[in-house]
Design a protein around this motif. Structure first.
Motif, PDB file in Angstrom:
ATOM      1  N   ALA A  96     -11.582   2.909   8.293  1.00  0.00           N
ATOM      2  CA  ALA A  96     -11.666   4.241   8.894  1.00  0.00           C
ATOM      3  C   ALA A  96     -13.107   4.734   8.917  1.00  0.00           C
ATOM      4  CB  ALA A  96     -10.785   5.217   8.125  1.00  0.00           C
ATOM      5  N   VAL A 143      -0.587   4.326   0.615  1.00  0.00           N
ATOM      6  CA  VAL A 143      -1.286   5.344   1.405  1.00  0.00           C
ATOM      7  C   VAL A 143      -1.798   4.751   2.712  1.00  0.00           C
ATOM      8  CG1 VAL A 143      -2.016   6.662  -0.612  1.00  0.00           C
ATOM      9  CG2 VAL A 143      -3.537   4.939   0.334  1.00  0.00           C
ATOM     10  N   THR A 169      -7.007   0.824   5.488  1.00  0.00           N
ATOM     11  CA  THR A 169      -7.999   0.948   4.415  1.00  0.00           C
ATOM     12  C   THR A 169      -9.011   2.045   4.737  1.00  0.00           C
ATOM     13  OG1 THR A 169      -9.529  -0.643   5.373  1.00  0.00           O
ATOM     14  CG2 THR A 169      -7.839  -1.512   3.878  1.00  0.00           C
ATOM     15  N   ARG A 170      -9.565   2.623   3.703  1.00  0.00           N
ATOM     16  CA  ARG A 170     -10.580   3.663   3.848  1.00  0.00           C
ATOM     17  C   ARG A 170     -11.841   3.096   4.507  1.00  0.00           C
ATOM     18  NH1 ARG A 170     -14.869   6.054   0.913  1.00  0.00           N
ATOM     19  NH2 ARG A 170     -14.839   8.316   1.087  1.00  0.00           N
ATOM     20  N   PHE A 178      -5.172   6.120  12.635  1.00  0.00           N
ATOM     21  CA  PHE A 178      -4.709   5.819  11.281  1.00  0.00           C
ATOM     22  C   PHE A 178      -5.104   4.397  10.931  1.00  0.00           C
ATOM     23  CE2 PHE A 178      -1.814   9.196  12.548  1.00  0.00           C
ATOM     24  CZ  PHE A 178      -1.914  10.035  11.446  1.00  0.00           C
ATOM     25  N   TRP A 191      -4.901   5.945   5.827  1.00  0.00           N
ATOM     26  CA  TRP A 191      -6.048   6.821   6.041  1.00  0.00           C
ATOM     27  C   TRP A 191      -6.042   7.315   7.479  1.00  0.00           C
ATOM     28  CZ3 TRP A 191      -9.082   8.316   2.078  1.00  0.00           C
ATOM     29  CH2 TRP A 191      -8.898   7.631   0.883  1.00  0.00           C
ATOM     30  N   GLN A 202       0.844  -1.190   0.000  1.00  0.00           N
ATOM     31  CA  GLN A 202       0.000   0.000   0.000  1.00  0.00           C
ATOM     32  C   GLN A 202       0.880   1.240   0.000  1.00  0.00           C
ATOM     33  OE1 GLN A 202      -3.477   0.433   1.941  1.00  0.00           O
ATOM     34  NE2 GLN A 202      -4.227  -1.388   0.949  1.00  0.00           N
ATOM     35  N   LEU A 230     -11.349  12.910   7.254  1.00  0.00           N
ATOM     36  CA  LEU A 230     -10.690  11.677   6.829  1.00  0.00           C
ATOM     37  C   LEU A 230      -9.732  12.050   5.706  1.00  0.00           C
ATOM     38  CD1 LEU A 230     -10.452   8.598   6.978  1.00  0.00           C
ATOM     39  CD2 LEU A 230     -12.314   8.470   5.324  1.00  0.00           C
ATOM     40  N   LEU A 231      -8.448  11.794   5.924  1.00  0.00           N
ATOM     41  CA  LEU A 231      -7.445  12.181   4.940  1.00  0.00           C
ATOM     42  C   LEU A 231      -6.655  10.978   4.449  1.00  0.00           C
ATOM     43  CD1 LEU A 231      -6.020  15.372   6.673  1.00  0.00           C
ATOM     44  CD2 LEU A 231      -7.693  15.241   4.846  1.00  0.00           C
ATOM     45  N   GLU A 232      -6.366  10.980   3.166  1.00  0.00           N
ATOM     46  CA  GLU A 232      -5.525   9.967   2.544  1.00  0.00           C
ATOM     47  C   GLU A 232      -4.093  10.503   2.546  1.00  0.00           C
ATOM     48  OE1 GLU A 232      -5.383   7.517  -1.662  1.00  0.00           O
ATOM     49  OE2 GLU A 232      -6.472   9.393  -1.542  1.00  0.00           O
TER      50      GLU A 232
END
Length: 67
Positions: free
Chosen positions: A33, A5, A29-30, A26, A7, A3, A48-50
């Motif tokens: 979160a 990124v 996976t989105r 953190f 989240w 991965q 929610l930030l990537e």
């Protein structure tokens, strides 16, 4: 685990002082979160930030750095 990124869930406060934006969790996976957000207290604002992994987010002001 390839991965690139992660989240992050951040709390944003309108406190007029720094810092007013801080991380609370953190996730890999989105989806995970998003599952957690409904269980958080309702009296706060959440974002929610990537975020990319292995990336430097530091900021150096020209006046404060002497190289």
């Amino acid at each position: 685990m390839d991965q690139v990124v992660m989240w992050g869930i951040f709390v944003s406060e309108d406190a007029r002082r720094f810092p007013n934006f801080f991380p609370i969790a953190f996730f890999e996976t989105r989806e995970k979160a998003i599952e957690v957000i409904p269980g958080l207290p309702k009296d706060m604002n959440y974002d929610l930030l990537e975020l990319p992994l292995n990336h430097n987010f530091a900021y150096f002001h020209k006046k404060t750095v002497s190289w």
